[in-house]
Every structure is written in C-alpha cells, then in structure tokens.
Design a protein around this motif. Structure first.
Motif, PDB file in Angstrom:
ATOM      1  N   UNK A 272      12.960   7.866  -7.532  1.00  0.00           N
ATOM      2  CA  UNK A 272      13.008   6.913  -8.630  1.00  0.00           C
ATOM      3  C   UNK A 272      11.659   6.198  -8.705  1.00  0.00           C
ATOM      4  N   UNK A 273      11.354   5.674  -9.869  1.00  0.00           N
ATOM      5  CA  UNK A 273      10.066   5.026 -10.102  1.00  0.00           C
ATOM      6  C   UNK A 273      10.278   3.640 -10.705  1.00  0.00           C
ATOM      7  N   UNK A 274       9.460   2.687 -10.274  1.00  0.00           N
ATOM      8  CA  UNK A 274       9.480   1.342 -10.860  1.00  0.00           C
ATOM      9  C   UNK A 274       8.663   1.338 -12.151  1.00  0.00           C
ATOM     10  N   UNK A 275       9.313   1.608 -13.254  1.00  0.00           N
ATOM     11  CA  UNK A 275       8.634   1.531 -14.551  1.00  0.00           C
ATOM     12  C   UNK A 275       8.606   0.088 -15.017  1.00  0.00           C
ATOM     13  N   UNK A 276       7.703  -0.702 -14.452  1.00  0.00           N
ATOM     14  CA  UNK A 276       7.850  -2.148 -14.495  1.00  0.00           C
ATOM     15  C   UNK A 276       7.593  -2.754 -15.862  1.00  0.00           C
ATOM     16  N   UNK A 277       6.663  -2.205 -16.656  1.00  0.00           N
ATOM     17  CA  UNK A 277       6.418  -2.794 -17.974  1.00  0.00           C
ATOM     18  C   UNK A 277       7.619  -2.580 -18.892  1.00  0.00           C
ATOM     19  N   UNK A 327       8.843   5.383  -5.958  1.00  0.00           N
ATOM     20  CA  UNK A 327       7.491   5.330  -6.506  1.00  0.00           C
ATOM     21  C   UNK A 327       7.195   3.956  -7.102  1.00  0.00           C
ATOM     22  N   UNK A 328       5.960   3.506  -6.892  1.00  0.00           N
ATOM     23  CA  UNK A 328       5.543   2.218  -7.414  1.00  0.00           C
ATOM     24  C   UNK A 328       5.156   2.295  -8.874  1.00  0.00           C
ATOM     25  N   UNK A 329       4.664   1.182  -9.405  1.00  0.00           N
ATOM     26  CA  UNK A 329       4.437   1.071 -10.839  1.00  0.00           C
ATOM     27  C   UNK A 329       2.992   1.279 -11.243  1.00  0.00           C
ATOM     28  N   UNK A 330       2.758   1.072 -12.516  1.00  0.00           N
ATOM     29  CA  UNK A 330       1.472   1.333 -13.147  1.00  0.00           C
ATOM     30  C   UNK A 330       0.488   0.181 -12.955  1.00  0.00           C
ATOM     31  N   UNK A 331      -0.749   0.538 -12.657  1.00  0.00           N
ATOM     32  CA  UNK A 331      -1.856  -0.396 -12.810  1.00  0.00           C
ATOM     33  C   UNK A 331      -2.554  -0.033 -14.110  1.00  0.00           C
ATOM     34  N   UNK A 332      -2.442  -0.907 -15.097  1.00  0.00           N
ATOM     35  CA  UNK A 332      -2.974  -0.617 -16.423  1.00  0.00           C
ATOM     36  C   UNK A 332      -4.436  -1.039 -16.577  1.00  0.00           C
ATOM     37  N   UNK A 333      -5.000  -1.676 -15.547  1.00  0.00           N
ATOM     38  CA  UNK A 333      -6.400  -2.075 -15.615  1.00  0.00           C
ATOM     39  C   UNK A 333      -7.305  -0.852 -15.730  1.00  0.00           C
ATOM     40  N   UNK A 334      -8.442  -1.017 -16.362  1.00  0.00           N
ATOM     41  CA  UNK A 334      -9.404   0.073 -16.478  1.00  0.00           C
ATOM     42  C   UNK A 334     -10.777  -0.418 -16.037  1.00  0.00           C
ATOM     43  N   UNK A 335     -11.608   0.465 -15.474  1.00  0.00           N
ATOM     44  CA  UNK A 335     -12.944   0.056 -15.024  1.00  0.00           C
ATOM     45  C   UNK A 335     -13.805  -0.426 -16.196  1.00  0.00           C
ATOM     46  N   UNK A 350      -6.484  -3.308  -6.057  1.00  0.00           N
ATOM     47  CA  UNK A 350      -6.242  -3.160  -4.625  1.00  0.00           C
ATOM     48  C   UNK A 350      -5.123  -4.090  -4.150  1.00  0.00           C
ATOM     49  N   UNK A 351      -5.122  -5.330  -4.617  1.00  0.00           N
ATOM     50  CA  UNK A 351      -4.077  -6.281  -4.211  1.00  0.00           C
ATOM     51  C   UNK A 351      -2.708  -5.834  -4.695  1.00  0.00           C
ATOM     52  N   UNK A 352      -2.648  -5.322  -5.923  1.00  0.00           N
ATOM     53  CA  UNK A 352      -1.385  -4.842  -6.482  1.00  0.00           C
ATOM     54  C   UNK A 352      -0.852  -3.668  -5.662  1.00  0.00           C
ATOM     55  N   UNK A 353      -1.721  -2.734  -5.333  1.00  0.00           N
ATOM     56  CA  UNK A 353      -1.296  -1.554  -4.582  1.00  0.00           C
ATOM     57  C   UNK A 353      -0.986  -1.893  -3.126  1.00  0.00           C
ATOM     58  N   UNK A 354      -1.678  -2.876  -2.582  1.00  0.00           N
ATOM     59  CA  UNK A 354      -1.383  -3.309  -1.221  1.00  0.00           C
ATOM     60  C   UNK A 354       0.032  -3.855  -1.130  1.00  0.00           C
ATOM     61  N   UNK A 355       0.426  -4.646  -2.131  1.00  0.00           N
ATOM     62  CA  UNK A 355       1.789  -5.179  -2.144  1.00  0.00           C
ATOM     63  C   UNK A 355       2.811  -4.053  -2.207  1.00  0.00           C
ATOM     64  N   UNK A 356       2.560  -3.056  -3.055  1.00  0.00           N
ATOM     65  CA  UNK A 356       3.497  -1.928  -3.168  1.00  0.00           C
ATOM     66  C   UNK A 356       3.582  -1.140  -1.870  1.00  0.00           C
ATOM     67  N   UNK A 357       2.427  -0.825  -1.280  1.00  0.00           N
ATOM     68  CA  UNK A 357       2.422  -0.043  -0.046  1.00  0.00           C
ATOM     69  C   UNK A 357       3.090  -0.807   1.090  1.00  0.00           C
ATOM     70  N   UNK A 358       2.805  -2.097   1.185  1.00  0.00           N
ATOM     71  CA  UNK A 358       3.431  -2.911   2.242  1.00  0.00           C
ATOM     72  C   UNK A 358       4.935  -3.004   2.048  1.00  0.00           C
ATOM     73  N   UNK A 359       5.388  -3.029   0.811  1.00  0.00           N
ATOM     74  CA  UNK A 359       6.826  -3.089   0.536  1.00  0.00           C
ATOM     75  C   UNK A 359       7.538  -1.814   0.950  1.00  0.00           C
ATOM     76  N   UNK A 360       6.823  -0.694   0.953  1.00  0.00           N
ATOM     77  CA  UNK A 360       7.423   0.572   1.350  1.00  0.00           C
ATOM     78  C   UNK A 360       7.428   1.646   0.290  1.00  0.00           C
ATOM     79  N   UNK A 361       6.749   1.424  -0.830  1.00  0.00           N
ATOM     80  CA  UNK A 361       6.676   2.468  -1.852  1.00  0.00           C
ATOM     81  C   UNK A 361       5.945   3.691  -1.304  1.00  0.00           C
ATOM     82  N   UNK A 362       6.342   4.861  -1.773  1.00  0.00           N
ATOM     83  CA  UNK A 362       5.749   6.118  -1.317  1.00  0.00           C
ATOM     84  C   UNK A 362       4.478   6.470  -2.071  1.00  0.00           C
TER      85      UNK A 362
END
Length: 533
Positions: A272-277, A327-335, A350-362
């Motif tokens: 399953x995926x967190x389709x957060x938006x 699965x974690x959610x989308x980072x919509x930011x662009x370079x 990086x902070x957004x993905x760190x939270x997801x990885x620490x929570x246990x997302x694959x």
C-alpha cells in the motif's frame, strides 16, 4: 479529428483509427478489452453507486470508521501471497506521465521504480492515452527513443528502473469508447491494453505486469480488481498471482479498510502507498458537511499533523503485519538553479524522507530525477543492507483509533493562503485543459491532487461561512472578487502573450463553477474531461 463511429462487436470507437491507433487497438487487443468491459463494467457501476450511498450517510452526520463485520479479518494472522524479486527493493520511486521523453528520463534515473501514470499527472486526451500505450510498449521492448527539437537523442541506459503502470481511477471514463451507449471504464481500457501488449515480454525479462491502483474507497473495490486480475491470468493461462499491484491509500474511507483491502487482493497485492495529497483532498471531500473538521490553509497541513501521522503509522503497521510494503508519499519539490535556494529544497526533501524512513516506510516517491539521489541517500542510510523494512512492525505503538484518524487539524485560514490556492488551481486547470497534467508551479511539481485540495478547501470555507484570520467571511462573492484579482496577478506574472494564448478564461469559468456550486463536485477532472479532445 472528425469523429466517426467504428463498431467492433459491442464496443464503439468514436475516433478514427489512425496509424497510432492501429498499433495498439489490434483486433485481439480489442477483443480482450471487450471481454473485460462485458464482465466487469456493470459491477463498477454498482461500486460507484455504493460510494454515493456511503457519502450520503457521512453528509447526514455520520463518520467513517472500522467495520465491526470485518473485524475477524483485522484480528486474524495471515499474509499476502508474496513479492517478486524485482520488487523487493523499492527505496525510491519516481512518478510521471506516460510521455516519451519523461519515460526515458525516469527509467534512467537513480531510482528503483518508475510509476508511469495514466491518472493524476496525465490529462487524458485520446492522443495522450494512445501515445502513452505505444510509449510503454516500446519501453518494455527496450526500443524507446526520443529526439528533441534541438536534435538531442534520448535512449534507455542498461538496467533501467522497474516499470509499474498506474491506471485511471474507478470513477474516470474513457469517453472515446462506448459499450451499450456508455463510456467504458478508463481503468479497464488502460489495464487491458498495457497488459495485453506487454505481459509476455515483461515475463521474459524476469519482471511482470505490475500496476498501481488509485482512488480506491472500499474493500469491495479491491475485490473487484482481484476478479479482473484473476480473469486476465486465467484468460492467458498464467499462474495466479502473476499480476502484482500496489494500491494507494489516498481516500479517507479506505484508511479504515486496509486489512480488508489487503485480504481481498492477497494473491496480487504487494503493498500500500501513502497517497498523501489525495488523502488530504479526500479528508475535505468526505467530511465536507462537518463544520468542526474544516482544514486550515493547505500549506499548514503537513505530515506531522495528528491525523496524517496516524495514517502513516497505521499503514506501516498494517502492511508489515501482512508481509506487504508500506510505501511513503510524494515529495513534490523540484530543484532550482540558484545554489542557496536549491540547498534549502534538498534539505526539506531530506527531512521529509528521513521522517518516512524512520517511521518504517519501505520506500518513497519523488517527482523529479534531481531529487532521487537525496531521497536514496536517506533510505540507504536507514536501511543499510536490508532491501526493505518489512521487519519494522510498530507492534509497540499505541492503538490508532478512528478519532485519531479523524482528528481536526489546527491552523489559520488566511487571505494569503486562499489567494495562493486560487492561483495554483487556475494555473493547473489551465495547463490540464491544454493537455499537461504534470505542471511545475511555484517550485512544486503539481498534479491534479493539488488543484483538488485548493478548490475543495475554498468550497468548504464558503459552505460553512468560515472567517479568515483578517476577519473576512468567505462567501461566493469574496471568492469571485479574489478570482478576478488573481487572474490579473497571473497576467502580470506570466506576461500578456502567454496569458492571452492560454485557456485561462475556461479555467476560471470551470473553477468558479465547481467552487461555488451548492454541491461539491467530486472530481474536477470529470467536468474538465468534457473540455479535452
């Protein structure tokens, strides 16, 4: 293209069969599509009607919750069938529309998976849909290439990312193909053609027909997909479980049925995926009549808020208990080009993905190849030698209750936030009407979910006569005034030439219509689809 009707058994095609159509709409492919439509379109109508019945109960004052009748599925110990080798590692996935250059760049990116999207990031004109099927067939065969106007050639590199196809949601029709005088389900059209043209080659390569399923609202809808997949496997003499799916939990009703969804798709589902938006959009839409659950400015509804944090943690715990990916959610930011600004962007990612990885997302999603390395570094650091985090069960978490998943979100409603919603929605709708479903706006790669959140938030503020932080009451007249003023802002930002050549009048009319309507329009893409070729 002049419309003409071409009948094939009970399917009627309203577009002439040009060279592109002939590559994809072969006799055997059409026959398979017809079988799927005949077997499964009637039940789809029942499922969509059931959505409306559920919504009426909530509109009348009820709240979604866990179903006592399916408690045994949630309580018992069981696992999904299993996950193929090439899907065991999904640390970073990139998403984007089924456009030729995008497909090549995404498959070549430093990611594990590319989700090729027929849904929220694609404006589904007939040409885009047909070209998308051709592009994916060529990608699967390894023959895809693209030459830009300046002569630059794009080709696949060795060892591209794993390909997953996201079909359209259950609610979306394919208006160019009729069955019994009604448009066929867009999801069946997408599934049938991708599966038919690619299943053999995918299996030869050691992969398989993999799908993302969007906008699911109930376990009954998951059971419907299970029957579709099983029919296709039997039809082509394939082993049960050959087709694999990842299902997005991006509606509020579905978050209360994750165990039931996994159970009913257990032969075919891998996660399953967190389709957060879209989940935020669904929270607004589902609870639209509940004045105590009106969300604040979109910008302040972040994943650390109580109802969203609970949603993420419950998804991880539920999936990993069943042997499925979370699965974690989308980072919509662009370079961006400015180095200092780009550093801030990458720190936020990086902070957004760190939270997801620490929570246990694959794994997680990014919208731009330039973010892939940043997201991958985070997950590599947290996961180490593990391919995934199925071992993270969150069993020690406190029980996540229905009230936690429905908790109101605190924050201000500001005039600045309302005006930002209007500008973003206008620009996205205008781009969508021009055939672009994936649009960079103010430093974010936006798809339909952003416009949905923007316009439904304002609708709900109007509906409940909410007050902005400066004391102004949100009314239809205030919205219309701001809409006219923000159109002038866009005129200045974009320049007169771009503005006048665009479809901003149509976008403005559509946004005004659906935002001031007495009843909330369920998806802006439904009235918008009528304006597409």
């Amino acid at each position: 293209m002049t419309q003409q009707a071409i009948s094939n058994d009970e399917l009627v095609f309203l577009q002439a069969a040009g060279q592109d159509e002939q590559k994809i709409l072969t006799d055997n492919a059409i026959q398979f599509l017809r079988e799927l439509v005949e077997h499964f379109a009637p039940e789809r109508e029942v499922l969509l009607a059931s959505r409306q019945q559920t919504q009426r109960r909530i509109d009348a004052g009820g709240l979604p919750g866990f179903d006592k009748e399916t408690a045994s599925i949630r309580m018992e110990n069981w696992k999904i069938r299993g996950i193929p080798d090439d899907l065991q590692k999904r640390r970073v996935e990139i998403t984007g529309p089924v456009e030729r250059k995008m497909i090549i760049n995404a498959l070549n990116a430093d990611v594990d998976v590319f989700m090729a999207d027929f849904e929220d990031s694609l404006a589904p004109s007939w040409q885009k849909i047909i070209e998308g099927q051709i592009n994916l067939r060529d990608a699967v065969n390894g023959t895809i290439s693209y030459t830009s106007n300046d002569g630059k050639i794009y080709q696949l590199q060795p060892d591209p990312a794993v390909l997953i196809c996201r079909v359209r949601g259950l609610h979306l029709p394919e208006k160019h193909v009729l069955w019994r005088d009604k448009p066929v389900p867009g999801c069946l059209f997408d599934f049938a053609l991708y599966f038919f043209h690619n299943v053999d080659r995918l299996l030869e390569k050691g992969s398989g027909p993999y799908f993302y399923l969007p906008k699911t609202e109930s376990w009954q809808e998951a059971a419907w997909w299970n029957k579709v997949f099983s029919y296709a496997e039997d039809r082509f003499a394939l082993l049960r479980g050959t087709i694999k799916a990842t299902l997005l939990i991006e509606t509020l009703p579905a978050v209360f049925q994750m165990d039931e969804i996994l159970w009913n798709l257990r032969d075919h589902i891998v996660g399953l995926n967190c389709g957060r938006w879209d989940y935020i959009f669904s929270y607004i839409k589902t609870l639209k009549n509940h004045s105590d659950r009106v969300l604040p400015d979109r910008q302040s509804v972040t994943m650390d808020k109580g109802f969203l944090d609970a949603y993420s943690r419950l998804l991880i715990r539920t999936c990993h208990r069943r042997g499925a990916f979370a699965m974690g959610g989308m980072s919509a930011l662009i370079p961006v080009k400015d180095p200092e600004h780009n550093r801030v962007v990458l720190e936020r990612v990086s902070a957004d993905k760190q939270r997801e990885a620490n929570n246990g997302h694959d794994g997680t999603w990014v919208a731009h190849p330039g973010l892939a390395q940043t997201a991958m570094e985070v997950f590599n650091r947290v996961l180490g030698d593990r391919k995934n985090q199925l071992d993270v069960n969150r069993a020690d978490d406190a029980t996540i209750t229905a009230s936690m998943l429905l908790e109101p979100c605190k924050g201000e409603r500001t005039e600045e936030g309302m005006r930002a919603n209007i500008r973003v929605a206008l620009q996205y709708i205008e781009a969508w009407l021009n055939g672009n479903g994936c649009v960079p706006i103010y430093g974010l790669m936006e798809d339909a979910a952003t416009a949905e959140i923007s316009r439904t938030s304002i609708w709900q503020w109007i509906h409940h006569r909410k007050t902005l932080s400066n004391g102004k009451t949100v009314t239809p007249d205030l919205f219309r005034q701001m809409l006219a003023e923000e159109l002038q802002v866009l005129l200045q930002e974009l320049g007169e030439s771009r503005f006048r050549q665009g479809r901003f009048d149509e976008a403005s009319h559509l946004m005004e219509t659906i935002t001031t309507s007495p009843d909330l329009v369920s998806f802006l893409t439904l009235p918008g689809y009528r304006l597409l070729a």
